[in-house]
Design a protein around this motif. Structure first.
Motif, PDB file in Angstrom:
ATOM      1  N   THR A   1       0.818  -1.215   0.000  1.00 31.25           N
ATOM      2  CA  THR A   1       0.000   0.000   0.000  1.00 31.25           C
ATOM      3  C   THR A   1       0.852   1.265   0.000  1.00 31.25           C
ATOM      4  N   LYS A   2       2.071   1.157   0.519  1.00 34.69           N
ATOM      5  CA  LYS A   2       2.983   2.299   0.652  1.00 34.69           C
ATOM      6  C   LYS A   2       2.377   3.431   1.490  1.00 34.69           C
ATOM      7  N   LEU A   3       1.535   3.047   2.428  1.00 31.33           N
ATOM      8  CA  LEU A   3       0.899   4.023   3.313  1.00 31.33           C
ATOM      9  C   LEU A   3       1.708   4.262   4.590  1.00 31.33           C
ATOM     10  N   PHE A   4       2.640   3.347   4.887  1.00 34.91           N
ATOM     11  CA  PHE A   4       3.289   3.341   6.193  1.00 34.91           C
ATOM     12  C   PHE A   4       4.802   3.468   6.052  1.00 34.91           C
ATOM     13  N   ASP A   5       5.426   3.914   7.131  1.00 34.46           N
ATOM     14  CA  ASP A   5       6.871   4.121   7.140  1.00 34.46           C
ATOM     15  C   ASP A   5       7.634   2.961   7.771  1.00 34.46           C
ATOM     16  N   ILE A   6       7.035   2.334   8.770  1.00 34.16           N
ATOM     17  CA  ILE A   6       7.703   1.308   9.571  1.00 34.16           C
ATOM     18  C   ILE A   6       6.828   0.071   9.640  1.00 34.16           C
ATOM     19  N   VAL A   7       7.459  -1.096   9.557  1.00 38.90           N
ATOM     20  CA  VAL A   7       6.745  -2.364   9.757  1.00 38.90           C
ATOM     21  C   VAL A   7       6.786  -2.714  11.237  1.00 38.90           C
ATOM     22  N   GLY A   8       5.632  -2.817  11.859  1.00 36.57           N
ATOM     23  CA  GLY A   8       5.574  -3.178  13.272  1.00 36.57           C
ATOM     24  C   GLY A   8       5.780  -4.666  13.482  1.00 36.57           C
ATOM     25  N   HIS A   9       6.598  -4.999  14.482  1.00 38.84           N
ATOM     26  CA  HIS A   9       6.841  -6.387  14.927  1.00 38.84           C
ATOM     27  C   HIS A   9       6.596  -7.419  13.814  1.00 38.84           C
ATOM     28  N   LEU A  10       7.576  -7.524  12.912  1.00 41.52           N
ATOM     29  CA  LEU A  10       7.448  -8.286  11.669  1.00 41.52           C
ATOM     30  C   LEU A  10       6.869  -9.685  11.845  1.00 41.52           C
ATOM     31  N   ASP A  11       7.362 -10.447  12.809  1.00 39.49           N
ATOM     32  CA  ASP A  11       6.897 -11.836  12.980  1.00 39.49           C
ATOM     33  C   ASP A  11       6.077 -12.007  14.262  1.00 39.49           C
ATOM     34  N   LEU A  12       5.163 -11.087  14.484  1.00 39.54           N
ATOM     35  CA  LEU A  12       4.300 -11.142  15.680  1.00 39.54           C
ATOM     36  C   LEU A  12       3.545 -12.462  15.797  1.00 39.54           C
ATOM     37  N   ILE A  13       3.298 -13.133  14.692  1.00 38.44           N
ATOM     38  CA  ILE A  13       2.553 -14.383  14.695  1.00 38.44           C
ATOM     39  C   ILE A  13       3.212 -15.448  15.583  1.00 38.44           C
ATOM     40  N   LYS A  14       4.489 -15.272  15.915  1.00 35.83           N
ATOM     41  CA  LYS A  14       5.186 -16.256  16.759  1.00 35.83           C
ATOM     42  C   LYS A  14       4.962 -16.012  18.250  1.00 35.83           C
ATOM     43  N   ILE A  15       4.176 -15.032  18.621  1.00 39.96           N
ATOM     44  CA  ILE A  15       4.064 -14.540  19.991  1.00 39.96           C
ATOM     45  C   ILE A  15       3.879 -15.639  21.039  1.00 39.96           C
ATOM     46  N   PHE A  16       3.023 -16.648  20.743  1.00 45.90           N
ATOM     47  CA  PHE A  16       2.753 -17.722  21.702  1.00 45.90           C
ATOM     48  C   PHE A  16       3.597 -18.967  21.432  1.00 45.90           C
TER      49      PHE A  16
END
Length: 259
Positions: free
Chosen positions: A143-158
């Motif tokens: 989308t090129k709407l954002f500047d920073i990618v938040g917590h790239l691999d958050l899916i691993k949290i648990f």
């Protein structure tokens, strides 16, 4: 942390402490550039984000402390925006801020990182949901709407890990991040979660480095005492891979400081 761009305020309904307490903690840790990027309002999941009517007060409070502390630390204004098609709002996407963090917290409107909904993992194919997650990261980057990618691999949290090679699952997402000239945050919040490591993992950060993707640093603090934690670990990891500088933004323009 020399730069620390992902931090919250009580307006998101799940953070604690006064805004000045976060800043004082950052100053104590030697931070040069500190950013607030609270959870932006959205017409979905309202319990875990600020209200639209709070945006003006949020922005005004950050700008006020920016002026108050200007001789001690650079304060930046941002939002963490959930990439969730059909629910993102122009008032947020076109806000007058220094930067926007794009994050994925939902897979088909399932809040996969929320302990309240952890039971859903039992009904899912772990490889499928990892791929869905990184497909969403890819779409968000495009989308090129954002500047920073938040917590790239958050899916691993648990710590529900896929059978497939993670670098392969994330390959297209990383390419999209590079193509969009987004910055990848090294987010220490993972150390406070069951996975007990930063986002992203070292193997994904190595792939990002090969692609020439810039990095920044983030406490993702929800309490003042979380500011600057695990700083030494993540800087050592970044340097061991080859990174020598980290990015920040002023008025959506990328700048750098040495690690």
């Amino acid at each position: 942390m020399i730069v620390d761009l992902h931090n919250h305020t009580p307006l998101c309904n799940h953070a604690e402490g006064e805004i000045e307490e976060y800043i004082e903690a950052a100053i104590q840790k030697g931070t040069k550039v500190f950013g607030f990027s609270d959870h932006a309002p959205m017409d979905f999941d309202p319990e875990y984000r600020m209200k639209f009517e709070d945006m003006q007060a949020y922005e005004a409070s950050v700008l006020a402390v920016k002026e108050k502390y200007k001789d001690k630390i650079e304060i930046l204004l941002g939002y963490e925006v959930d990439y969730l098609p059909g629910h993102m709002d122009e008032r947020v996407l076109h806000a007058d801020v220094d930067y926007l963090i794009g994050s994925v917290h939902f897979i088909d409107e399932w809040g996969f990182d929320n302990p309240e909904f952890i039971g859903q993992y039992e009904n899912e194919d772990i490889d499928v949901i990892w791929q869905k997650y990184f497909d969403a990261i890819e779409a968000m980057a495009k989308t090129k709407l954002f500047d920073i990618v938040g917590h790239l691999d958050l899916i691993k949290i648990f710590k529900f890990m896929p059978k497939k090679e993670i670098t392969e699952i994330a390959k297209k997402a990383l390419l999209a991040i590079k193509e969009s000239d987004m910055v990848l945050e090294i987010n220490v919040a993972g150390y406070r979660k069951p996975v007990a490591e930063a986002y992203p993992s070292k193997e994904l950060l190595e792939e990002a480095y090969k692609l020439g993707i810039d990095i920044t640093l983030s406490s993702d603090a929800h309490k003042p005492e979380q500011v600057g934690l695990y700083n030494d670990q993540v800087i050592a990891m970044a340097k061991s891979i080859g990174y020598r500088e980290c990015a920040y933004f002023q008025n959506r323009e990328k700048k750098f400081l040495p690690l």
